[in-house]
Design a protein around this motif. Structure first.
Motif, PDB file in Angstrom:
ATOM      1  N   ASP A 479      11.761  46.851  58.422  1.00  0.00           N
ATOM      2  CA  ASP A 479      10.654  46.299  59.208  1.00  0.00           C
ATOM      3  C   ASP A 479      11.117  45.863  60.598  1.00  0.00           C
ATOM      4  N   ALA A 480      12.355  45.373  60.670  1.00  0.00           N
ATOM      5  CA  ALA A 480      12.901  44.909  61.955  1.00  0.00           C
ATOM      6  C   ALA A 480      13.536  46.046  62.752  1.00  0.00           C
ATOM      7  N   GLU A 481      13.455  47.269  62.199  1.00  0.00           N
ATOM      8  CA  GLU A 481      14.035  48.461  62.829  1.00  0.00           C
ATOM      9  C   GLU A 481      15.539  48.325  63.028  1.00  0.00           C
ATOM     10  N   ILE A 482      16.180  47.630  62.101  1.00  0.00           N
ATOM     11  CA  ILE A 482      17.641  47.556  62.074  1.00  0.00           C
ATOM     12  C   ILE A 482      18.135  48.684  61.174  1.00  0.00           C
ATOM     13  N   ASN A 483      18.806  49.654  61.778  1.00  0.00           N
ATOM     14  CA  ASN A 483      19.219  50.853  61.051  1.00  0.00           C
ATOM     15  C   ASN A 483      20.716  50.901  60.757  1.00  0.00           C
ATOM     16  N   LEU A 484      21.359  49.751  60.769  1.00  0.00           N
ATOM     17  CA  LEU A 484      22.776  49.721  60.415  1.00  0.00           C
ATOM     18  C   LEU A 484      22.945  50.099  58.942  1.00  0.00           C
ATOM     19  N   PRO A 485      24.053  50.739  58.576  1.00  0.00           N
ATOM     20  CA  PRO A 485      24.275  51.080  57.166  1.00  0.00           C
ATOM     21  C   PRO A 485      24.314  49.832  56.293  1.00  0.00           C
ATOM     22  N   VAL A 486      23.829  49.976  55.054  1.00  0.00           N
ATOM     23  CA  VAL A 486      23.785  48.865  54.101  1.00  0.00           C
ATOM     24  C   VAL A 486      24.519  49.258  52.825  1.00  0.00           C
ATOM     25  N   VAL A 487      25.385  48.377  52.353  1.00  0.00           N
ATOM     26  CA  VAL A 487      26.106  48.578  51.094  1.00  0.00           C
ATOM     27  C   VAL A 487      25.727  47.454  50.141  1.00  0.00           C
ATOM     28  N   PRO A 488      25.037  47.743  49.037  1.00  0.00           N
ATOM     29  CA  PRO A 488      24.747  46.707  48.045  1.00  0.00           C
ATOM     30  C   PRO A 488      26.016  46.262  47.320  1.00  0.00           C
ATOM     31  N   LYS A 489      26.146  44.956  47.120  1.00  0.00           N
ATOM     32  CA  LYS A 489      27.255  44.391  46.352  1.00  0.00           C
ATOM     33  C   LYS A 489      26.671  43.626  45.166  1.00  0.00           C
ATOM     34  N   VAL A 490      27.128  43.974  43.966  1.00  0.00           N
ATOM     35  CA  VAL A 490      26.657  43.292  42.762  1.00  0.00           C
ATOM     36  C   VAL A 490      27.849  42.666  42.049  1.00  0.00           C
ATOM     37  N   SER A 491      27.593  41.559  41.368  1.00  0.00           N
ATOM     38  CA  SER A 491      28.651  40.859  40.639  1.00  0.00           C
ATOM     39  C   SER A 491      28.098  40.348  39.320  1.00  0.00           C
ATOM     40  N   TYR A 492      28.971  40.284  38.314  1.00  0.00           N
ATOM     41  CA  TYR A 492      28.557  39.835  36.985  1.00  0.00           C
ATOM     42  C   TYR A 492      29.619  38.898  36.420  1.00  0.00           C
ATOM     43  N   SER A 493      29.174  37.966  35.594  1.00  0.00           N
ATOM     44  CA  SER A 493      30.085  36.949  35.070  1.00  0.00           C
ATOM     45  C   SER A 493      30.746  37.369  33.761  1.00  0.00           C
ATOM     46  N   GLU A 494      30.228  38.408  33.109  1.00  0.00           N
ATOM     47  CA  GLU A 494      30.791  38.834  31.833  1.00  0.00           C
ATOM     48  C   GLU A 494      31.763  39.992  32.027  1.00  0.00           C
ATOM     49  N   LYS A 495      32.836  39.984  31.239  1.00  0.00           N
ATOM     50  CA  LYS A 495      33.859  41.030  31.339  1.00  0.00           C
ATOM     51  C   LYS A 495      33.537  42.252  30.496  1.00  0.00           C
ATOM     52  N   ASP A 496      32.469  42.205  29.730  1.00  0.00           N
ATOM     53  CA  ASP A 496      32.077  43.278  28.834  1.00  0.00           C
ATOM     54  C   ASP A 496      31.921  44.594  29.609  1.00  0.00           C
ATOM     55  N   ALA A 497      32.699  45.618  29.213  1.00  0.00           N
ATOM     56  CA  ALA A 497      32.725  46.878  29.956  1.00  0.00           C
ATOM     57  C   ALA A 497      31.371  47.576  29.930  1.00  0.00           C
ATOM     58  N   GLU A 498      30.726  47.586  28.757  1.00  0.00           N
ATOM     59  CA  GLU A 498      29.447  48.286  28.663  1.00  0.00           C
ATOM     60  C   GLU A 498      28.384  47.600  29.517  1.00  0.00           C
ATOM     61  N   LYS A 499      28.373  46.280  29.524  1.00  0.00           N
ATOM     62  CA  LYS A 499      27.411  45.570  30.361  1.00  0.00           C
ATOM     63  C   LYS A 499      27.667  45.860  31.844  1.00  0.00           C
ATOM     64  N   THR A 500      28.925  45.952  32.226  1.00  0.00           N
ATOM     65  CA  THR A 500      29.243  46.289  33.618  1.00  0.00           C
ATOM     66  C   THR A 500      28.666  47.642  33.977  1.00  0.00           C
ATOM     67  N   MET A 501      28.850  48.626  33.089  1.00  0.00           N
ATOM     68  CA  MET A 501      28.307  49.966  33.331  1.00  0.00           C
ATOM     69  C   MET A 501      26.793  49.929  33.466  1.00  0.00           C
ATOM     70  N   LEU A 502      26.139  49.307  32.491  1.00  0.00           N
ATOM     71  CA  LEU A 502      24.681  49.345  32.418  1.00  0.00           C
ATOM     72  C   LEU A 502      24.025  48.515  33.515  1.00  0.00           C
ATOM     73  N   PHE A 503      24.565  47.335  33.774  1.00  0.00           N
ATOM     74  CA  PHE A 503      23.920  46.445  34.742  1.00  0.00           C
ATOM     75  C   PHE A 503      24.106  46.941  36.177  1.00  0.00           C
ATOM     76  N   SER A 504      25.312  47.382  36.518  1.00  0.00           N
ATOM     77  CA  SER A 504      25.528  47.870  37.887  1.00  0.00           C
ATOM     78  C   SER A 504      24.769  49.168  38.121  1.00  0.00           C
ATOM     79  N   ALA A 505      24.678  50.015  37.088  1.00  0.00           N
ATOM     80  CA  ALA A 505      23.910  51.254  37.216  1.00  0.00           C
ATOM     81  C   ALA A 505      22.434  50.956  37.419  1.00  0.00           C
ATOM     82  N   THR A 506      21.937  49.933  36.743  1.00  0.00           N
ATOM     83  CA  THR A 506      20.543  49.516  36.914  1.00  0.00           C
ATOM     84  C   THR A 506      20.308  48.954  38.310  1.00  0.00           C
ATOM     85  N   ASP A 507      21.132  48.007  38.712  1.00  0.00           N
ATOM     86  CA  ASP A 507      20.877  47.256  39.944  1.00  0.00           C
ATOM     87  C   ASP A 507      21.116  48.083  41.205  1.00  0.00           C
ATOM     88  N   VAL A 508      22.194  48.859  41.234  1.00  0.00           N
ATOM     89  CA  VAL A 508      22.463  49.678  42.418  1.00  0.00           C
ATOM     90  C   VAL A 508      21.769  51.030  42.301  1.00  0.00           C
TER      91      VAL A 508
END
Length: 663
Positions: A479-508
């Motif tokens: 909306d502000a016509e800012i066209n700089l590249p954007v990189v989403p960063k996600v973080s999770y508190s659980e070390k569970d490998a499957e949750k990391t796969m599923l949650f980051s795949a969902t969010d990003v």
């Protein structure tokens, strides 16, 4: 990209910023109800031959015990349909009342038998009354209407049986098995998928039959998400009832790849409140599918509806087609570049070259050189702990601004700034800098941004509605016509490998499917990790998952992709063993897509995206494809993998695997 307004004719969900489930009509299936105010239902499908009564019963029990609430069984002919009664009786005698679903392709007479036995039948509009010949057909309006009448006559008996017996139905469109008639009028498109289902739905509604669930499945996550959204839109536009949705990505594969790919498509829809029942289609034993579904859907069981995120009144994204957000080119971000992987190593304490093996970069001391595999990350984020040795060419290091300022080499190392640094207009690197800013603070940052800055915006959120928050922030930038590249960063508190796969795949993945994102990073900041070995293992997981998410969202193809079906009673060979063998022989072919299908139902149509195909065509016989073209028929299974590789070689796509010990 073309900017469009999220107007009523583009509506597909209740809210783009709150978690609000779409309200659907309830559909009763045995002792469970799909839709309405009911929880999302977990389902899976047997892989045992349906004529193996005892084997089917035992597998059903393993599936139910693992959390499956709805069991689907293939019925390719009348004899299998009739045997559903024996399976059902056997389960009831063992104390299991889980509803059964008959899976039907090509055989209406089998569906009509099954509908009198089980609680639900699934039909595929693409092949229920049509046989696919990959022909381009020309229709007048009159001849097209005549085809619809033919379909009605073929389909109506099943509708009447379902009404009489209280049997529910899933109208399940598959991207790869659209009829020649649909393909000729609508093409290989999400709209074609939707219209294929609506043809059958109109027949049901004309007969006042509404016990229906609908699905729009594809192995291409972009197509799958667009088709479901468009379906919801067309149901509303056409005055249909809000039927429940069955979510699934076909032929997702196995292991990490299968989980990530499934979550990119399914998770993107769940985040927007779509979906009433879910199946994750893995090339694994079916009892492993339901726990994955439960992990995916349990995120939403207690998620509050209100997010506190500013609403989006004008969504500048077409939700029914892929268009990448316009981004200026800064170094190798944005512009025409593929999304980049930034891997967070900030808490690891990298000390020696071999530590970088976890991010896909391998030091070979005997040759005194570096090598990189197909998951070699583009950037590492070291924060306040600089790597104490020279990095390989092609790998750049990002440091906290104050740490960067103390480095002798301020050219090859890159600074990460925060909002205060931006406001203070600190000295920047002349070509590439990273602004770490929360989605909640993006409006505060916008006045200090312009498209001439050598800056990548790394967006994160502390909100439980992580994907919606980052999406909202990117919309503010558009909306502000800012066209700089954007990189989403996600973080999770659980070390569970499957949750990391599923949650980051969902969010990003949900962002990438809408063309939002020029890379990704999974942060270490919320994790409590014990020792260096555990930290390196977590970084390796984050790095691998990042590449997997980019590939599953169809935005960066960095490794061989296997479009393999989840196996069922129709499968004509050991699908898991064959997939593992083909993967072992071909997983060095970067960017090549190979379809591995158990039978003709799931091929060649279902592997429409694949470059090459391996399809069961009879007991011990394989048909090999290049694209949709048959290259070899009735190849003995013991020779089929070698002959598949020969086809790849003849096509000029083969490279010999490297024989080094760095892996």
């Amino acid at each position: 990209m073309e900017l469009k307004t999220f107007t009523e004719n583009q509506q597909y969900c209740n809210s783009l910023t709150n978690y609000s489930r779409r309200k659907t009509i309830p559909v009763r299936i045995g002792d469970i109800t799909i839709g309405g105010d009911n929880p999302i239902v977990v389902q899976s499908m047997t892989t045992v031959d349906t004529m193996d009564t005892q084997g089917s019963i035992e597998q059903c029990i393993r599936m139910i015990d693992s959390g499956c609430e709805l069991v689907r069984i293939t019925a390719p002919s009348i004899k299998e349909a009739e045997n559903l009664q024996a399976i059902k009786d056997g389960l009831r005698k063992r104390g299991y009342n889980t509803p059964l679903v008959a899976d039907i392709h090509f055989t209406p007479n089998a569906a009509e038998v099954a509908a009198k036995i089980v609680e639900k039948v699934r039909v595929n509009p693409g092949n229920y009354a049509d046989k696919k010949k990959f022909e381009v057909l020309e229709y007048t309006d009159a001849s097209y209407q005549a085809e619809l009448e033919r379909i009605r006559e073929r389909f109506l008996p099943l509708v009447n049986i379902c009404k009489t017996h209280g049997t529910a139905m899933r109208i399940g469109t598959n991207h790869g098995s659209l009829s020649d008639r649909i393909m000729s009028r609508y093409g290989d498109t999400p709209l074609g998928m939707v219209e294929s289902a609506l043809e059958f739905l109109r027949i049901c509604e004309a007969e006042n039959y509404h016990d229906i669930v609908i699905s729009m499945k594809s192995s291409n996550t972009q197509v799958m998400v667009q088709a479901y959204r468009l379906l919801v839109n067309k149901l509303e536009e056409g005055g249909f009832k809000p039927y429940p949705l069955h979510l699934g990505v076909t032929e997702a594969g196995d292991g990490e790849d299968g989980r990530v790919k499934s979550a990119v498509g399914i998770g993107a829809l769940l985040e927007d409140g779509l979906g009433d029942t879910v199946r994750v289609s893995l090339t694994e034993d079916p009892e492993f599918e339901s726990p994955v579904v439960k992990t995916l859907i349990n995120r939403y069981a207690n998620r509050p509806e209100a997010s506190g995120i500013k609403p989006i009144s004008n969504y500048p994204i077409d939700p029914f087609a892929y268009n990448k957000r316009t981004a200026v080119e800064v170094a190798n971000f944005g512009g025409g570049n593929v999304p980049r992987v930034i891997t967070d190593i900030s808490t690891v304490g990298i000390t020696v070259p071999k530590d970088l093996k976890c991010v896909g970069h391998f030091y070979l001391p005997e040759l005194d050189k570096w090598k990189m595999n197909d998951q070699g990350c583009d950037y590492i984020f070291s924060d306040k702990s600089p790597v104490p040795f020279m990095l390989p060419n092609g790998l750049k290091e990002i440091l906290a601004y104050d740490t960067w300022g103390n480095q002798e080499d301020q050219k090859n190392k890159l600074p990460a700034i925060d909002l205060d640094h931006l406001k203070e207009k600190v000295k920047l690197h002349e070509t590439l800098n990273f602004l770490l800013v929360s989605s909640e603070n993006i409006e505060e940052a916008i006045p200090y941004l312009n498209n001439e800055l050598p800056l990548i915006i790394v967006l994160f959120s502390n909100c439980e509605h992580q994907m919606q928050a980052i999406r909202r922030a990117i919309v503010s930038l558009i909306d502000a016509e800012i066209n700089l590249p954007v990189v989403p960063k996600v973080s999770y508190s659980e070390k569970d490998a499957e949750k990391t796969m599923l949650f980051s795949a969902t969010d990003v993945g949900g962002l990438l499917i809408d063309g939002l994102g020029d890379g990704m990073v999974i942060g270490l900041d919320q994790l409590q990790l014990r020792d260096k070995e555990e930290k390196l293992a977590q970084v390796k997981l984050h790095n691998s998952v990042s590449f997997g998410v980019l590939q599953a969202a169809r935005t960066r193809m960095s490794k061989t992709e296997y479009i393999s079906c989840p196996s069922c009673g129709r499968t004509l060979f050991d699908l898991q063993e064959t997939t593992a063998l083909i993967r072992k022989r071909t997983d060095h072919l970067k960017g090549v897509k190979i379809g591995i299908m158990g039978c003709i139902v799931n091929g060649p149509g279902e592997m429409a995206d694949a470059d090459y195909g391996y399809v069961g065509s009879g007991k011990g016989k394989i048909t090999l494809y290049k694209g949709k073209e048959v290259m070899k028929r009735s190849v003995p299974s013991e020779n089929a993998v070698d002959e598949l590789i020969d086809i790849i070689k003849e096509d000029g796509q083969w490279i010999e695997p490297e024989t080094t010990d760095h892996e």
